[in-house]
Design a protein around this motif. Structure first.
Motif, PDB file in Angstrom:
ATOM      1  N   GLU A  31      -2.059  29.723  10.772  1.00  0.00           N
ATOM      2  CA  GLU A  31      -0.598  29.643  10.829  1.00  0.00           C
ATOM      3  C   GLU A  31      -0.086  28.203  10.683  1.00  0.00           C
ATOM      4  O   GLU A  31       1.117  27.983  10.529  1.00  0.00           O
ATOM      5  CB  GLU A  31      -0.049  30.278  12.111  1.00  0.00           C
ATOM      6  N   LEU A  32      -1.015  27.224  10.699  1.00  0.00           N
ATOM      7  CA  LEU A  32      -0.633  25.820  10.500  1.00  0.00           C
ATOM      8  C   LEU A  32      -0.963  25.307   9.101  1.00  0.00           C
ATOM      9  O   LEU A  32      -0.802  24.126   8.813  1.00  0.00           O
ATOM     10  CB  LEU A  32      -1.327  24.934  11.541  1.00  0.00           C
ATOM     11  N   ARG A  33      -1.398  26.205   8.226  1.00  0.00           N
ATOM     12  CA  ARG A  33      -1.795  25.812   6.876  1.00  0.00           C
ATOM     13  C   ARG A  33      -0.679  25.090   6.123  1.00  0.00           C
ATOM     14  O   ARG A  33      -0.933  24.139   5.388  1.00  0.00           O
ATOM     15  CB  ARG A  33      -2.254  27.047   6.096  1.00  0.00           C
ATOM     16  N   HIS A  34       0.552  25.520   6.301  1.00  0.00           N
ATOM     17  CA  HIS A  34       1.653  24.873   5.579  1.00  0.00           C
ATOM     18  C   HIS A  34       1.835  23.413   5.991  1.00  0.00           C
ATOM     19  O   HIS A  34       2.274  22.589   5.194  1.00  0.00           O
ATOM     20  CB  HIS A  34       2.959  25.657   5.742  1.00  0.00           C
ATOM     21  N   MET A  35       1.457  23.059   7.207  1.00  0.00           N
ATOM     22  CA  MET A  35       1.541  21.659   7.642  1.00  0.00           C
ATOM     23  C   MET A  35       0.543  20.812   6.832  1.00  0.00           C
ATOM     24  O   MET A  35       0.870  19.704   6.404  1.00  0.00           O
ATOM     25  CB  MET A  35       1.270  21.536   9.139  1.00  0.00           C
ATOM     26  N   ALA A  36      -0.664  21.358   6.621  1.00  0.00           N
ATOM     27  CA  ALA A  36      -1.665  20.663   5.803  1.00  0.00           C
ATOM     28  C   ALA A  36      -1.182  20.544   4.364  1.00  0.00           C
ATOM     29  O   ALA A  36      -1.383  19.504   3.722  1.00  0.00           O
ATOM     30  CB  ALA A  36      -3.005  21.393   5.869  1.00  0.00           C
ATOM     31  N   HIS A  37      -0.527  21.579   3.854  1.00  0.00           N
ATOM     32  CA  HIS A  37      -0.006  21.525   2.483  1.00  0.00           C
ATOM     33  C   HIS A  37       1.058  20.431   2.336  1.00  0.00           C
ATOM     34  O   HIS A  37       1.109  19.743   1.312  1.00  0.00           O
ATOM     35  CB  HIS A  37       0.573  22.868   2.060  1.00  0.00           C
ATOM     36  N   ILE A  38       1.894  20.272   3.344  1.00  0.00           N
ATOM     37  CA  ILE A  38       2.927  19.233   3.290  1.00  0.00           C
ATOM     38  C   ILE A  38       2.293  17.850   3.227  1.00  0.00           C
ATOM     39  O   ILE A  38       2.640  17.039   2.361  1.00  0.00           O
ATOM     40  CB  ILE A  38       3.887  19.334   4.498  1.00  0.00           C
ATOM     41  N   VAL A  39       1.353  17.559   4.136  1.00  0.00           N
ATOM     42  CA  VAL A  39       0.768  16.215   4.143  1.00  0.00           C
ATOM     43  C   VAL A  39      -0.071  15.968   2.898  1.00  0.00           C
ATOM     44  O   VAL A  39      -0.106  14.840   2.390  1.00  0.00           O
ATOM     45  CB  VAL A  39       0.001  15.916   5.457  1.00  0.00           C
ATOM     46  N   ASP A  40      -0.731  17.019   2.377  1.00  0.00           N
ATOM     47  CA  ASP A  40      -1.450  16.870   1.109  1.00  0.00           C
ATOM     48  C   ASP A  40      -0.489  16.468  -0.002  1.00  0.00           C
ATOM     49  O   ASP A  40      -0.795  15.608  -0.829  1.00  0.00           O
ATOM     50  CB  ASP A  40      -2.140  18.182   0.706  1.00  0.00           C
ATOM     51  N   SER A  41       0.692  17.087  -0.031  1.00  0.00           N
ATOM     52  CA  SER A  41       1.654  16.798  -1.098  1.00  0.00           C
ATOM     53  C   SER A  41       2.145  15.356  -1.027  1.00  0.00           C
ATOM     54  O   SER A  41       2.405  14.748  -2.060  1.00  0.00           O
ATOM     55  CB  SER A  41       2.822  17.780  -1.066  1.00  0.00           C
ATOM     56  N   VAL A  42       2.255  14.812   0.175  1.00  0.00           N
ATOM     57  CA  VAL A  42       2.687  13.419   0.316  1.00  0.00           C
ATOM     58  C   VAL A  42       1.672  12.494  -0.349  1.00  0.00           C
ATOM     59  O   VAL A  42       2.034  11.606  -1.127  1.00  0.00           O
ATOM     60  CB  VAL A  42       2.888  13.040   1.797  1.00  0.00           C
ATOM     61  N   VAL A  43       0.395  12.728  -0.075  1.00  0.00           N
ATOM     62  CA  VAL A  43      -0.659  11.885  -0.645  1.00  0.00           C
ATOM     63  C   VAL A  43      -0.750  12.095  -2.157  1.00  0.00           C
ATOM     64  O   VAL A  43      -0.839  11.135  -2.922  1.00  0.00           O
ATOM     65  CB  VAL A  43      -2.004  12.165   0.057  1.00  0.00           C
ATOM     66  N   GLU A  44      -0.701  13.358  -2.604  1.00  0.00           N
ATOM     67  CA  GLU A  44      -0.791  13.660  -4.036  1.00  0.00           C
ATOM     68  C   GLU A  44       0.352  13.058  -4.834  1.00  0.00           C
ATOM     69  O   GLU A  44       0.189  12.738  -6.005  1.00  0.00           O
ATOM     70  CB  GLU A  44      -0.820  15.178  -4.247  1.00  0.00           C
ATOM     71  N   CYS A  45       1.508  12.904  -4.215  1.00  0.00           N
ATOM     72  CA  CYS A  45       2.694  12.395  -4.906  1.00  0.00           C
ATOM     73  C   CYS A  45       2.926  10.910  -4.673  1.00  0.00           C
ATOM     74  O   CYS A  45       3.999  10.395  -5.019  1.00  0.00           O
ATOM     75  CB  CYS A  45       3.925  13.171  -4.457  1.00  0.00           C
ATOM     76  N   GLY A  46       1.983  10.230  -4.074  1.00  0.00           N
ATOM     77  CA  GLY A  46       2.166   8.810  -3.805  1.00  0.00           C
ATOM     78  C   GLY A  46       3.211   8.519  -2.750  1.00  0.00           C
ATOM     79  O   GLY A  46       3.701   7.398  -2.644  1.00  0.00           O
ATOM     80  N   GLY A  47       3.541   9.513  -1.955  1.00  0.00           N
ATOM     81  CA  GLY A  47       4.568   9.345  -0.931  1.00  0.00           C
ATOM     82  C   GLY A  47       4.166   8.436   0.206  1.00  0.00           C
ATOM     83  O   GLY A  47       5.028   7.911   0.912  1.00  0.00           O
ATOM     84  N   GLU A  48       2.875   8.225   0.395  1.00  0.00           N
ATOM     85  CA  GLU A  48       2.439   7.373   1.506  1.00  0.00           C
ATOM     86  C   GLU A  48       2.900   5.927   1.329  1.00  0.00           C
ATOM     87  O   GLU A  48       2.975   5.185   2.295  1.00  0.00           O
ATOM     88  CB  GLU A  48       0.926   7.449   1.662  1.00  0.00           C
ATOM     89  N   GLN A  49       3.241   5.535   0.111  1.00  0.00           N
ATOM     90  CA  GLN A  49       3.762   4.195  -0.140  1.00  0.00           C
ATOM     91  C   GLN A  49       5.237   4.083   0.251  1.00  0.00           C
ATOM     92  O   GLN A  49       5.730   2.996   0.512  1.00  0.00           O
ATOM     93  CB  GLN A  49       3.627   3.821  -1.626  1.00  0.00           C
ATOM     94  N   ARG A  50       5.931   5.223   0.266  1.00  0.00           N
ATOM     95  CA  ARG A  50       7.376   5.222   0.497  1.00  0.00           C
ATOM     96  C   ARG A  50       7.803   5.886   1.797  1.00  0.00           C
ATOM     97  O   ARG A  50       8.952   5.772   2.198  1.00  0.00           O
ATOM     98  CB  ARG A  50       8.072   5.909  -0.683  1.00  0.00           C
TER      99      ARG A  50
END
Length: 138
Positions: A31-50
């Motif tokens: 039931e917490l899988r969507h939380m992992a998907h969100i943080v994965d998307s941040v890294v995949e999209c270069g969001g960790e820089q911003r």
């Protein structure tokens, strides 16, 4: 003004640590899988820089970079089903502004990633940046 912005110093946590934490939790609790998907998307999209983030028990708290040195700090909080705000199968995302003009939305957890990016775009002006496919040379 009735601000519910972050009132403590924002001690950010490295995105790699956050990704590992949510993957571990999601592996044990689907039931917490969507939380992992969100943080994965941040890294995949270069969001960790911003974007900077920290966790509060099982929730994700995000703000734009550069992180203000002193509170109050504008944040977006992604609530996990364990937070008591939403049950399994749902996501609750809230924006806590400095001005008190907060927003919150409940949706099915399948909508978590696009909803997260909608908040990042509207609240912080941070868009997901994806690698462009290589151009065809011909």
């Amino acid at each position: 003004m009735n601000s519910r912005a972050w009132r403590d110093p924002f001690h950010e946590v490295a995105w790699g640590v956050i990704v590992a934490r949510f993957h571990e939790l999601a592996g044990q609790h689907p039931e917490l899988r969507h939380m992992a998907h969100i943080v994965d998307s941040v890294v995949e999209c270069g969001g960790e820089q911003r974007l900077a983030a920290l966790t509060s028990v099982h929730d994700l708290i995000v703000t734009a970079r550069p992180v203000p040195q002193r509170p109050p700090i504008e944040v977006v909080i992604v609530r996990s089903p364990w937070s008591g705000y939403v049950g399994a199968g749902g996501v609750f995302i809230e924006h806590r502004s400095i001005t008190g003009h907060d927003d919150r939305i409940f949706r099915p957890s399948a909508e978590a990633v696009p909803l997260f990016w909608r908040f990042m775009s509207y609240k912080f002006g941070v868009e997901p940046v994806r690698e462009r496919p290589p151009s065809a040379v011909g």
